[in-house]
Structures are given as structure tokens and as C-alpha cells.
Write a protein that holds these residues in place. Structure first.
Motif, PDB file in Angstrom:
ATOM      1  N   ASP A 225       0.823  -1.205   0.000  1.00  0.00           N
ATOM      2  CA  ASP A 225       0.000   0.000   0.000  1.00  0.00           C
ATOM      3  C   ASP A 225       0.862   1.262   0.000  1.00  0.00           C
ATOM      4  OD1 ASP A 225      -2.256  -1.564   0.010  1.00  0.00           O
ATOM      5  OD2 ASP A 225      -2.718  -1.261   2.132  1.00  0.00           O
ATOM      6  N   HIS A 226       1.961   1.223   0.728  1.00  0.00           N
ATOM      7  CA  HIS A 226       2.873   2.370   0.764  1.00  0.00           C
ATOM      8  C   HIS A 226       3.460   2.618  -0.623  1.00  0.00           C
ATOM      9  CE1 HIS A 226       5.681   5.196   2.640  1.00  0.00           C
ATOM     10  NE2 HIS A 226       6.684   4.594   2.022  1.00  0.00           N
ATOM     11  N   ALA A 227       3.844   1.541  -1.300  1.00  0.00           N
ATOM     12  CA  ALA A 227       4.408   1.687  -2.643  1.00  0.00           C
ATOM     13  C   ALA A 227       3.378   2.235  -3.621  1.00  0.00           C
ATOM     14  CB  ALA A 227       4.940   0.343  -3.128  1.00  0.00           C
ATOM     15  N   VAL A 228       2.167   1.705  -3.575  1.00  0.00           N
ATOM     16  CA  VAL A 228       1.120   2.178  -4.489  1.00  0.00           C
ATOM     17  C   VAL A 228       0.779   3.639  -4.194  1.00  0.00           C
ATOM     18  CG1 VAL A 228      -1.280   1.864  -5.203  1.00  0.00           C
ATOM     19  CG2 VAL A 228       0.187  -0.138  -4.861  1.00  0.00           C
ATOM     20  N   GLU A 229       0.768   4.011  -2.923  1.00  0.00           N
ATOM     21  CA  GLU A 229       0.475   5.394  -2.561  1.00  0.00           C
ATOM     22  C   GLU A 229       1.484   6.355  -3.178  1.00  0.00           C
ATOM     23  OE1 GLU A 229       0.476   8.328   1.390  1.00  0.00           O
ATOM     24  OE2 GLU A 229       0.631   6.140   1.647  1.00  0.00           O
ATOM     25  N   HIS A 230       2.749   5.982  -3.158  1.00  0.00           N
ATOM     26  CA  HIS A 230       3.790   6.908  -3.601  1.00  0.00           C
ATOM     27  C   HIS A 230       4.108   6.784  -5.094  1.00  0.00           C
ATOM     28  CE1 HIS A 230       4.878   8.759   0.225  1.00  0.00           C
ATOM     29  NE2 HIS A 230       4.546   7.593   0.770  1.00  0.00           N
ATOM     30  N   GLY A 232       1.961   5.351  -7.340  1.00  0.00           N
ATOM     31  CA  GLY A 232       0.759   5.282  -8.154  1.00  0.00           C
ATOM     32  C   GLY A 232       0.723   3.935  -8.847  1.00  0.00           C
ATOM     33  N   SER A 233      -0.465   3.433  -9.106  1.00  0.00           N
ATOM     34  CA  SER A 233      -0.566   2.103  -9.718  1.00  0.00           C
ATOM     35  C   SER A 233       0.092   2.042 -11.092  1.00  0.00           C
ATOM     36  CB  SER A 233      -2.037   1.691  -9.838  1.00  0.00           C
ATOM     37  OG  SER A 233      -2.755   2.618 -10.650  1.00  0.00           O
ATOM     38  N   GLY A 234       0.190   3.176 -11.762  1.00  0.00           N
ATOM     39  CA  GLY A 234       0.779   3.207 -13.099  1.00  0.00           C
ATOM     40  C   GLY A 234       2.272   2.988 -13.138  1.00  0.00           C
ATOM     41  N   ARG A 235       2.900   2.864 -11.967  1.00  0.00           N
ATOM     42  CA  ARG A 235       4.333   2.542 -11.924  1.00  0.00           C
ATOM     43  C   ARG A 235       4.609   1.354 -11.005  1.00  0.00           C
ATOM     44  NH1 ARG A 235       7.858   6.919 -10.092  1.00  0.00           N
ATOM     45  NH2 ARG A 235       6.082   8.028  -9.203  1.00  0.00           N
ATOM     46  N   VAL A 236       3.623   0.484 -10.860  1.00  0.00           N
ATOM     47  CA  VAL A 236       3.769  -0.727 -10.044  1.00  0.00           C
ATOM     48  C   VAL A 236       3.375  -1.924 -10.890  1.00  0.00           C
ATOM     49  CG1 VAL A 236       3.034  -1.933  -7.949  1.00  0.00           C
ATOM     50  CG2 VAL A 236       3.252   0.562  -7.933  1.00  0.00           C
ATOM     51  N   MET A 237       4.114  -3.024 -10.739  1.00  0.00           N
ATOM     52  CA  MET A 237       3.828  -4.251 -11.492  1.00  0.00           C
ATOM     53  C   MET A 237       4.089  -5.463 -10.617  1.00  0.00           C
ATOM     54  SD  MET A 237       7.096  -4.073 -14.111  1.00  0.00           S
ATOM     55  CE  MET A 237       7.466  -2.321 -13.987  1.00  0.00           C
ATOM     56  N   LEU A 238       3.682  -6.649 -11.094  1.00  0.00           N
ATOM     57  CA  LEU A 238       3.856  -7.900 -10.362  1.00  0.00           C
ATOM     58  C   LEU A 238       4.901  -8.784 -11.022  1.00  0.00           C
ATOM     59  CD1 LEU A 238       0.311  -9.309  -9.442  1.00  0.00           C
ATOM     60  CD2 LEU A 238       1.786  -7.818  -8.095  1.00  0.00           C
ATOM     61  N   GLY A 239       5.644  -9.509 -10.185  1.00  0.00           N
ATOM     62  CA  GLY A 239       6.584 -10.504 -10.688  1.00  0.00           C
ATOM     63  C   GLY A 239       6.646 -11.678  -9.737  1.00  0.00           C
ATOM     64  N   SER A 240       6.743 -12.892 -10.269  1.00  0.00           N
ATOM     65  CA  SER A 240       6.716 -14.087  -9.423  1.00  0.00           C
ATOM     66  C   SER A 240       8.041 -14.346  -8.704  1.00  0.00           C
ATOM     67  CB  SER A 240       6.370 -15.312 -10.267  1.00  0.00           C
ATOM     68  OG  SER A 240       7.422 -15.612 -11.180  1.00  0.00           O
ATOM     69  N   ARG A 259      -1.978 -11.412  -5.984  1.00  0.00           N
ATOM     70  CA  ARG A 259      -3.275 -10.926  -6.461  1.00  0.00           C
ATOM     71  C   ARG A 259      -4.118 -10.426  -5.291  1.00  0.00           C
ATOM     72  NH1 ARG A 259      -5.804 -12.648 -10.903  1.00  0.00           N
ATOM     73  NH2 ARG A 259      -6.989 -10.777 -10.385  1.00  0.00           N
ATOM     74  N   GLN A 260      -4.079 -11.165  -4.179  1.00  0.00           N
ATOM     75  CA  GLN A 260      -4.908 -10.811  -3.030  1.00  0.00           C
ATOM     76  C   GLN A 260      -4.477  -9.498  -2.392  1.00  0.00           C
ATOM     77  OE1 GLN A 260      -4.231 -14.607  -1.082  1.00  0.00           O
ATOM     78  NE2 GLN A 260      -6.414 -15.108  -1.214  1.00  0.00           N
ATOM     79  N   VAL A 261      -3.185  -9.211  -2.386  1.00  0.00           N
ATOM     80  CA  VAL A 261      -2.711  -8.013  -1.698  1.00  0.00           C
ATOM     81  C   VAL A 261      -3.081  -6.733  -2.447  1.00  0.00           C
ATOM     82  CG1 VAL A 261      -0.388  -7.753  -2.695  1.00  0.00           C
ATOM     83  CG2 VAL A 261      -0.770  -7.232  -0.266  1.00  0.00           C
ATOM     84  N   ILE A 262      -3.466  -6.864  -3.714  1.00  0.00           N
ATOM     85  CA  ILE A 262      -3.922  -5.689  -4.472  1.00  0.00           C
ATOM     86  C   ILE A 262      -5.415  -5.739  -4.771  1.00  0.00           C
ATOM     87  CG2 ILE A 262      -1.652  -5.342  -5.522  1.00  0.00           C
ATOM     88  CD1 ILE A 262      -2.897  -6.463  -8.170  1.00  0.00           C
ATOM     89  N   ALA A 263      -6.119  -6.738  -4.254  1.00  0.00           N
ATOM     90  CA  ALA A 263      -7.525  -6.952  -4.618  1.00  0.00           C
ATOM     91  C   ALA A 263      -8.438  -5.845  -4.108  1.00  0.00           C
ATOM     92  CB  ALA A 263      -7.998  -8.304  -4.096  1.00  0.00           C
ATOM     93  N   HIS A 264      -7.997  -5.079  -3.097  1.00  0.00           N
ATOM     94  CA  HIS A 264      -8.832  -3.990  -2.585  1.00  0.00           C
ATOM     95  C   HIS A 264      -8.783  -2.749  -3.472  1.00  0.00           C
ATOM     96  CE1 HIS A 264      -4.808  -2.998  -1.225  1.00  0.00           C
ATOM     97  NE2 HIS A 264      -5.201  -1.766  -0.944  1.00  0.00           N
ATOM     98  N   LEU A 265      -7.865  -2.719  -4.421  1.00  0.00           N
ATOM     99  CA  LEU A 265      -7.766  -1.583  -5.334  1.00  0.00           C
ATOM    100  C   LEU A 265      -8.857  -1.676  -6.390  1.00  0.00           C
ATOM    101  CD1 LEU A 265      -3.889  -1.627  -5.846  1.00  0.00           C
ATOM    102  CD2 LEU A 265      -5.196  -0.157  -4.290  1.00  0.00           C
ATOM    103  N   ILE A 273      -1.349  -2.641 -12.474  1.00  0.00           N
ATOM    104  CA  ILE A 273      -0.362  -3.477 -11.783  1.00  0.00           C
ATOM    105  C   ILE A 273      -0.232  -4.842 -12.442  1.00  0.00           C
ATOM    106  CG2 ILE A 273       0.156  -4.597  -9.571  1.00  0.00           C
ATOM    107  CD1 ILE A 273      -1.256  -2.178  -8.223  1.00  0.00           C
ATOM    108  N   LEU A 274      -1.329  -5.351 -12.984  1.00  0.00           N
ATOM    109  CA  LEU A 274      -1.304  -6.695 -13.558  1.00  0.00           C
ATOM    110  C   LEU A 274      -0.745  -6.741 -14.972  1.00  0.00           C
ATOM    111  CD1 LEU A 274      -4.736  -7.939 -12.194  1.00  0.00           C
ATOM    112  CD2 LEU A 274      -2.468  -8.761 -11.500  1.00  0.00           C
ATOM    113  N   TYR A 275      -0.835  -5.612 -15.708  1.00  0.00           N
ATOM    114  CA  TYR A 275      -0.237  -5.672 -17.048  1.00  0.00           C
ATOM    115  C   TYR A 275       0.121  -4.325 -17.669  1.00  0.00           C
ATOM    116  CZ  TYR A 275      -4.869  -4.693 -19.214  1.00  0.00           C
ATOM    117  OH  TYR A 275      -6.064  -4.141 -19.608  1.00  0.00           O
ATOM    118  N   ARG A 276      -0.619  -3.257 -17.407  1.00  0.00           N
ATOM    119  CA  ARG A 276      -0.345  -2.018 -18.125  1.00  0.00           C
ATOM    120  C   ARG A 276       1.031  -1.442 -17.808  1.00  0.00           C
ATOM    121  NH1 ARG A 276      -5.982   0.912 -16.819  1.00  0.00           N
ATOM    122  NH2 ARG A 276      -7.303   0.058 -18.477  1.00  0.00           N
TER     123      ARG A 276
END
Length: 292
Positions: A225-230, A232-240, A259-265, A273-276
Motif C-alpha cells: 500500500d505504501h508503494a502504491v500510494e507513492h 501510483g498504480s501506473g508505476r507498479v507491477m507484479l513478478g513471481s 493478487r490478493q494483496v492488491i484486490a482492494h484496489l 499493476i497486472l499488465y499495463r
């Protein structure tokens, strides 16, 4: 995963493949079992499909041409691979230029990384001879992945991003916060400083191996949440971070937790975060996707 939002795409932006039976990976020798073994695309194919992942980005596992060309060979025959982050000798600019010109004949090569976190100098990427090598990336449309495991890496990254404002920089593994110890500072303040640099994006990856043995996605929520806050979702992505992730979980379980940790967004943020973000940061072919 049927209870989660189902996006048009999902891109795993941080996957490794290695074959110590064919080439040397020095750090793997120190790690030993179970990682010091061959991990090829066939070993993760079923898990990727089951998770609903539509594209992957392979990331270098050692500072060698052999590793990069191995990943490119995989990409040529495995359609799910959308991008490769290879290696180049950034401290030898003339050699790096020749390597990059050769690499970029293949459009799947989308970025460069070095194992900077293993170097004695945490400011290695700021050295004069390295600056000349890093300056070669942006004009070729390539990004730079950076690993941070100590606070000095993050302070270095702030300066690096300012020095190369036209270069897309990707910070791996959320800079490995001390989730197991519930650590917060100086990580939180430094992440905010890094996020203030508009050319830096960040990966939610490798969090399970930074957590305690009985981790759940809820342990990650304050950090994500701290990362997304600072950022923005447009500069966050997922990696396994597979197969390193197998030290503390299986592929499906780790991906589900991410997936669950971002599901509240909201769904627009989740799409980022998932692809853009991956499509933009790595300039991947986005044909057939929603790029709005």
C-alpha cells in the motif's frame, strides 16, 4: 482465483530460468540445493497457465552473455515470453555498445540488469565508467532493472534516476523490505524518495522470501500500500520471482497472494499493476490489449 477480478491480461514481470548443467552461475553454487539445479521453461509452463498469466518477462540470473543468449533462445520458442532483461558490461562502454547493438536486433530484448546488489560498492551504478554504459540504454528503448537490498542502494537509485531522466528504471522486489522483522524505516522514507523520481517503476515481487515462514499476503499489505500510494498504480507491477520464490512457497500460492494483496484496489488500478505498467515500462507489444 475465481473470486478475484479477471483482467484482460496478466504479465509476470520477473521470472528466472537457469541451467547450471550448461553454464556457470556463481551465486547458485553458494546457495546450494534446491536452487542449484536446472530450471527451464518446461518446469513452470503449467503453473503459468494455471495462474492465468498471459505473458512473462525473463530476467538475467548472472552477469554473462551466455545467460542472456539462453533467455533469448527460450523466447524464440516459448510464445508466453514477451520480454527479456539481459546483461551487458555497463562498465565497459565500447563493449556494451557492441553487445546492445547485437541484442536489439531481437525485439524481445527489452532491458538490461547487472547483479549490482552483489558488488562491494553499493554506488557502482554511479561510477563514471558505468554512467557511459547506462547512457546507451534509453536511446535504444531499453530499460534498466536495479536490485536494492540495503539502504545505500536506494539512495544511489535516487541519484541514478536524476542523472538519467529519460531512462526507465525498474526497481526489483520492492527493495526487499524487512517484512519478517516488521521493519519500516528507513525503507519507507527511501521508497518515497525513489518514487519521487518519475522515471522509476517498482515490482511487487520476492516478498514471500522476505517474510517469516508462516507468511500470508496480509503481512505484505503495509508495504504494498505504501508503494502504491507513492508510485501510483501506473508505476507498479507484479513478478513471481520464480524459482527463487520456491524457497518459501509454490508458484500458484505466491501468485495468488500477490493478487490478493492488491484486490482492494479498483479494477483500473489492478489493470495497471497486472499488465499495463509492464507494457509501458518494458515497451512490450500490447496488441489486443486495453492500453487506456
Amino acid at each position: 482465483m475465481t473470486d478475484l477480478y479477471q483482467p484482460a491480461q496478466m504479465i509476470d514481470t520477473h521470472q528466472h530460468l537457469w541451467k547450471p548443467s550448461e553454464r556457470r552461475y556463481e551465486w547458485l553454487e553458494a546457495m546450494g540445493a534446491p536452487l542449484d539445479a536446472d530450471f527451464g521453461p518446461e518446469d513452470v509452463e503449467a503453473d503459468v497457465a494455471a495462474a492465468g498469466i498471459t505473458g512473462t518477462v525473463l530476467v538475467q540470473a548472472t552477469d554473462s552473455y551466455e545467460d542472456t543468449f539462453y533467455m533469448l533462445s527460450v523466447a524464440s520458442r516459448v510464445p508466453v515470453v514477451r520480454g527479456v532483461v539481459g546483461w551487458a558490461p555497463l562498465d565497459r562502454a565500447a563493449e556494451a555498445e557492441a553487445a546492445l547493438d547485437l541484442y536489439t536486433e531481437n525485439p524481445v530484448l527489452r532491458g538490461i540488469r547487472v547483479l549490482n546488489h552483489n558488488y562491494p560498492d553499493p554506488r557502482w551504478l554511479l561510477r563514471e565508467e558505468v554512467t557511459a554504459g547506462v547512457a546507451l540504454l534509453a536511446p535504444r528503448g531499453l530499460s534498466l532493472d536495479v536490485v536494492s537490498v540495503v539502504p545505500e542502494h536506494l539512495t544511489m537509485l535516487v541519484e541514478l534516476a536524476a542523472r538519467h531522466p529519460h531512462l526507465t528504471i525498474v526497481l526489483d522486489h520492492l527493495a526487499k523490505p524487512d517484512i519478517a522483522g516488521r521493519g519500516w524505516e528507513p525503507w519507507a522514507s527511501l521508497i518515497a524518495e525513489v518514487a519521487a523520481q518519475p522515471n522509476v517503476s517498482v515490482k511487487i515481487s520476492g516478498l514471500n522470501t522476505a517474510s517469516g515462514p508462516e507468511w500470508t499476503w496480509r503481512d505484505w499489505s503495509p508495504y504494498v500500500d505504501h508503494a502504491v500510494e507513492h508510485f501510483g498504480s501506473g508505476r507498479v507491477m507484479l513478478g513471481s520471482d520464480w524459482p527463487v520464490s520456491t524457497l518459501a512457497g509454490d508458484f500458484g500460492g505466491v501468485w495468488l497472494a500477490q493478487r490478493q494483496v492488491i484486490a482492494h484496489l479498483d479494477t483500473d488500478q489492478q489493470d495497471d499493476i497486472l499488465y499495463r505498467t509492464a507494457l509501458r515500462a518494458y515497451s512490450l507489444d500490447g496488441s489486443g490489449s486495453d492500453l487506456s
